[in-house]
Design an enzyme around this catalytic site. Structure first.
Site, PDB file in Angstrom:
ATOM      1  N   ASN A  15      63.853 -76.405 -40.054  1.00  0.00           N
ATOM      2  CA  ASN A  15      62.662 -75.685 -39.580  1.00  0.00           C
ATOM      3  C   ASN A  15      62.416 -75.880 -38.080  1.00  0.00           C
ATOM      4  O   ASN A  15      61.751 -75.058 -37.456  1.00  0.00           O
ATOM      5  CB  ASN A  15      61.466 -76.194 -40.408  1.00  0.00           C
ATOM      6  CG  ASN A  15      60.131 -75.760 -39.860  1.00  0.00           C
ATOM      7  OD1 ASN A  15      59.730 -74.609 -40.001  1.00  0.00           O
ATOM      8  ND2 ASN A  15      59.439 -76.679 -39.190  1.00  0.00           N
ATOM      9  N   VAL A  50      67.334 -82.710 -32.805  1.00  0.00           N
ATOM     10  CA  VAL A  50      68.328 -81.983 -33.610  1.00  0.00           C
ATOM     11  C   VAL A  50      69.490 -81.434 -32.790  1.00  0.00           C
ATOM     12  O   VAL A  50      70.472 -80.953 -33.356  1.00  0.00           O
ATOM     13  CB  VAL A  50      67.695 -80.830 -34.426  1.00  0.00           C
ATOM     14  CG1 VAL A  50      66.667 -81.352 -35.414  1.00  0.00           C
ATOM     15  CG2 VAL A  50      67.100 -79.761 -33.509  1.00  0.00           C
ATOM     16  N   SER A  54      63.640 -65.673 -38.575  1.00  0.00           N
ATOM     17  CA  SER A  54      62.404 -65.008 -38.152  1.00  0.00           C
ATOM     18  C   SER A  54      62.536 -63.519 -38.417  1.00  0.00           C
ATOM     19  O   SER A  54      63.624 -62.941 -38.263  1.00  0.00           O
ATOM     20  CB  SER A  54      62.186 -65.251 -36.652  1.00  0.00           C
ATOM     21  OG  SER A  54      61.234 -64.340 -36.139  1.00  0.00           O
ATOM     22  N   ALA A  93      68.162 -63.779 -30.754  1.00  0.00           N
ATOM     23  CA  ALA A  93      69.599 -64.021 -30.955  1.00  0.00           C
ATOM     24  C   ALA A  93      69.830 -65.346 -31.685  1.00  0.00           C
ATOM     25  O   ALA A  93      70.699 -65.444 -32.562  1.00  0.00           O
ATOM     26  CB  ALA A  93      70.319 -64.026 -29.601  1.00  0.00           C
ATOM     27  N   SER A  94      69.031 -66.355 -31.336  1.00  0.00           N
ATOM     28  CA  SER A  94      69.209 -67.657 -32.008  1.00  0.00           C
ATOM     29  C   SER A  94      68.917 -67.527 -33.497  1.00  0.00           C
ATOM     30  O   SER A  94      69.613 -68.100 -34.337  1.00  0.00           O
ATOM     31  CB  SER A  94      68.320 -68.726 -31.371  1.00  0.00           C
ATOM     32  OG  SER A  94      66.941 -68.549 -31.693  1.00  0.00           O
ATOM     33  N   LYS A  95      67.889 -66.748 -33.839  1.00  0.00           N
ATOM     34  CA  LYS A  95      67.506 -66.617 -35.248  1.00  0.00           C
ATOM     35  C   LYS A  95      68.476 -65.707 -36.004  1.00  0.00           C
ATOM     36  O   LYS A  95      68.715 -65.901 -37.194  1.00  0.00           O
ATOM     37  CB  LYS A  95      66.068 -66.110 -35.345  1.00  0.00           C
ATOM     38  CG  LYS A  95      65.032 -67.132 -34.849  1.00  0.00           C
ATOM     39  CD  LYS A  95      65.108 -68.428 -35.649  1.00  0.00           C
ATOM     40  CE  LYS A  95      63.979 -69.384 -35.341  1.00  0.00           C
ATOM     41  NZ  LYS A  95      64.011 -70.596 -36.175  1.00  0.00           N
ATOM     42  N   TYR A 142      65.487 -66.025 -28.191  1.00  0.00           N
ATOM     43  CA  TYR A 142      64.910 -66.462 -29.474  1.00  0.00           C
ATOM     44  C   TYR A 142      65.461 -65.616 -30.625  1.00  0.00           C
ATOM     45  O   TYR A 142      65.908 -66.140 -31.644  1.00  0.00           O
ATOM     46  CB  TYR A 142      63.385 -66.375 -29.421  1.00  0.00           C
ATOM     47  CG  TYR A 142      62.724 -66.747 -30.731  1.00  0.00           C
ATOM     48  CD1 TYR A 142      62.709 -68.080 -31.157  1.00  0.00           C
ATOM     49  CD2 TYR A 142      62.146 -65.785 -31.555  1.00  0.00           C
ATOM     50  CE1 TYR A 142      62.123 -68.430 -32.371  1.00  0.00           C
ATOM     51  CE2 TYR A 142      61.558 -66.127 -32.763  1.00  0.00           C
ATOM     52  CZ  TYR A 142      61.545 -67.450 -33.156  1.00  0.00           C
ATOM     53  OH  TYR A 142      60.972 -67.801 -34.363  1.00  0.00           O
TER      54      TYR A 142
HETATM   55  N1  LIG Z   1      54.837 -69.376 -36.707  1.00  0.00           N
HETATM   56  C1  LIG Z   1      55.441 -68.185 -36.707  1.00  0.00           C
HETATM   57  O1  LIG Z   1      54.839 -67.127 -36.454  1.00  0.00           O
HETATM   58  C2  LIG Z   1      56.917 -68.086 -37.042  1.00  0.00           C
HETATM   59  C3  LIG Z   1      57.459 -66.813 -37.310  1.00  0.00           C
HETATM   60  C4  LIG Z   1      58.814 -66.712 -37.596  1.00  0.00           C
HETATM   61  C5  LIG Z   1      59.606 -67.849 -37.635  1.00  0.00           C
HETATM   62  N2  LIG Z   1      59.032 -69.067 -37.379  1.00  0.00           N
HETATM   63  C6  LIG Z   1      59.912 -70.231 -37.429  1.00  0.00           C
HETATM   64  O2  LIG Z   1      59.318 -71.215 -38.268  1.00  0.00           O
HETATM   65  C7  LIG Z   1      59.615 -72.522 -37.773  1.00  0.00           C
HETATM   66  C8  LIG Z   1      58.333 -73.305 -37.534  1.00  0.00           C
HETATM   67  O3  LIG Z   1      57.476 -72.590 -36.650  1.00  0.00           O
HETATM   68  P1  LIG Z   1      56.068 -73.198 -36.182  1.00  0.00           P
HETATM   69  O4  LIG Z   1      55.196 -72.076 -35.824  1.00  0.00           O
HETATM   70  O5  LIG Z   1      55.603 -74.203 -37.185  1.00  0.00           O
HETATM   71  O6  LIG Z   1      56.521 -73.929 -34.837  1.00  0.00           O
HETATM   72  P2  LIG Z   1      56.101 -75.346 -34.208  1.00  0.00           P
HETATM   73  O7  LIG Z   1      56.383 -75.239 -32.742  1.00  0.00           O
HETATM   74  O8  LIG Z   1      54.736 -75.737 -34.649  1.00  0.00           O
HETATM   75  O9  LIG Z   1      57.111 -76.359 -34.895  1.00  0.00           O
HETATM   76  C9  LIG Z   1      58.409 -76.577 -34.425  1.00  0.00           C
HETATM   77  C10 LIG Z   1      58.662 -78.069 -34.460  1.00  0.00           C
HETATM   78  O10 LIG Z   1      60.009 -78.302 -34.032  1.00  0.00           O
HETATM   79  C11 LIG Z   1      60.020 -79.499 -33.282  1.00  0.00           C
HETATM   80  N3  LIG Z   1      61.182 -79.555 -32.399  1.00  0.00           N
HETATM   81  C12 LIG Z   1      61.404 -78.831 -31.281  1.00  0.00           C
HETATM   82  N4  LIG Z   1      62.545 -79.211 -30.694  1.00  0.00           N
HETATM   83  C13 LIG Z   1      63.086 -80.181 -31.480  1.00  0.00           C
HETATM   84  C14 LIG Z   1      64.265 -80.959 -31.392  1.00  0.00           C
HETATM   85  N5  LIG Z   1      65.138 -80.814 -30.387  1.00  0.00           N
HETATM   86  N6  LIG Z   1      64.503 -81.871 -32.379  1.00  0.00           N
HETATM   87  C15 LIG Z   1      63.614 -82.037 -33.381  1.00  0.00           C
HETATM   88  N7  LIG Z   1      62.475 -81.330 -33.514  1.00  0.00           N
HETATM   89  C16 LIG Z   1      62.211 -80.407 -32.567  1.00  0.00           C
HETATM   90  C17 LIG Z   1      58.708 -79.452 -32.483  1.00  0.00           C
HETATM   91  O11 LIG Z   1      58.325 -80.735 -32.007  1.00  0.00           O
HETATM   92  C18 LIG Z   1      57.747 -78.852 -33.502  1.00  0.00           C
HETATM   93  O12 LIG Z   1      57.055 -79.861 -34.214  1.00  0.00           O
HETATM   94  C19 LIG Z   1      60.464 -72.300 -36.539  1.00  0.00           C
HETATM   95  O13 LIG Z   1      61.835 -72.310 -36.898  1.00  0.00           O
HETATM   96  C20 LIG Z   1      60.076 -70.909 -36.080  1.00  0.00           C
HETATM   97  O14 LIG Z   1      61.060 -70.288 -35.287  1.00  0.00           O
HETATM   98  C21 LIG Z   1      57.723 -69.201 -37.082  1.00  0.00           C
END
Ligand SMILES: NC(=O)c1ccc[n+]([C@@H]2O[C@H](COP(=O)([O-])OP(=O)(O)OC[C@H]3O[C@@H](n4cnc5c(N)ncnc54)[C@H](O)[C@@H]3O)[C@@H](O)[C@H]2O)c1
Length: 264
Positions: free
Chosen positions: A105, A75, A158, A173-175, A171
């Site tokens: 996501n 991405v 987030s 700041a990005s969100k 992290y």
């Molecule tokens: N799990 C949590 O507690 C939580 C809390 C708040 C926000 N989030 C947000 O929810 C989303 C999913 O979280 P998660 O826990 O399932 O994380 P995860 O790490 O399981 O999933 C993230 C996915 O993004 C993919 N990815 C990373 N870099 C990439 C790139 N350059 N191009 C394409 N794909 C890429 C990874 O391979 C992975 O499959 C994220 O945006 C995360 O910041 C998660």
């Protein structure tokens, strides 16, 4: 795909279900979104940089009698993202649909260092901002030519934006940037009748988040109004709402889904 009375009703109420694109769909929340949308009858385009995980997601959707195809893309890369969007659009057309929703996501957080803002490696800062903020911009930009009136963009932020989670400046700041991006996109795409919103999950138990701390299963439970840990399926409902017809006048907003740990 198996049509149940429930999915059939939803097809009609949403005016025919278009294809939903989910980035970061190789596992975690992305896979939960893929299954959630597929169970409601939406065809799913599962996008990730990790090809093995995408295959597992596509298989899981197929076993749930859904329709999905996998697409590999980075991405942060213009050519990769544009090529993926073109392929996904062709896939959607092959099903007789259009691209209905893009769920941004994909992100990185579990593999990055937690340290004070003074100690964050500038290269890591760029990498985090690259995937987590540039990524949603780039993916939305790549799909923009294929989005028609009624389409939806759903970004993942987030709840750490509101808690100001320490040792994680890049992290957080990005969100926070994702929330700002959402507001601009809502205005720039609003005249095309396209809604853009953000979901801000609280700490949710995925394979990635589980590795962040020893007490992951109980983390934050007492701080929430709802006294239980958040599972990936807890986040899916907000995405279904934002992709469906019942949110047609909601745009530029952020929905915090965290069991009542933060009130914004
Ligand atoms: N799990 C949590 O507690 C939580 C809390 C708040 C926000 N989030 C947000 O929810 C989303 C999913 O979280 P998660 O826990 O399932 O994380 P995860 O790490 O399981 O999933 C993230 C996915 O993004 C993919 N990815 C990373 N870099 C990439 C790139 N350059 N191009 C394409 N794909 C890429 C990874 O391979 C992975 O499959 C994220 O945006 C995360 O910041 C998660």
């Amino acid at each position: 795909m198996v049509e149940t009375p429930e999915t059939s009703d939803l097809h009609q109420s949403s005016g025919g279900l278009g294809t939903v694109v989910i980035t970061g769909a190789a596992g975690g929340l992305g896979r939960a979104f893929a299954l959630g949308f597929a169970r409601r009858g939406y065809p799913v385009a599962a996008v990730d940089i990790a090809p093995d995980g995408i295959e597992e997601t596509v298989q899981a959707v197929t076993e749930a009698n859904g329709t999905a195809a996998g697409f590999t893309a980075d991405v942060t890369d213009t050519a990769s993202t544009n090529s993926m969007a073109q392929q996904v659009n062709e896939y959607a057309q092959s099903l007789g649909t259009t691209v209905h929703a893009v769920v941004n996501n994909a992100a990185i957080y579990a593999t990055i260092n937690r340290s004070s803002f003074e100690d964050i490696d500038p290269d890591e800062w760029d990498k985090v901002l690259g995937v987590n903020l540039k990524g949603p911009w780039m993916v939305t930009r790549a799909f923009s030519p294929y989005l028609t009136a009624g389409a939806k963009v759903i970004n993942l932020a987030s709840a750490t934006v509101y808690s100001g989670s320490e040792q994680w400046a890049h992290y957080v700041a990005s969100k926070a940037g994702v929330i700002g991006l959402t507001r601009v996109l809502a205005k720039e795409l609003g005249h095309r009748d396209i809604n853009v919103n953000t979901i801000a999950p609280g700490f949710t138990l995925t394979e990635a988040s589980y590795g962040l701390m020893d007490d992951a299963a109980s983390y934050g439970v007492q701080r929430g109004a709802l006294k239980r840990a958040s599972q990936p399926d807890d986040i899916v409902g907000a995405a279904l709402f934002l992709a469906g017809p019942d949110s047609s006048f909601v745009t530029g907003q952020t929905i915090v889904v965290d069991g009542g740990r933060q009130f914004i």
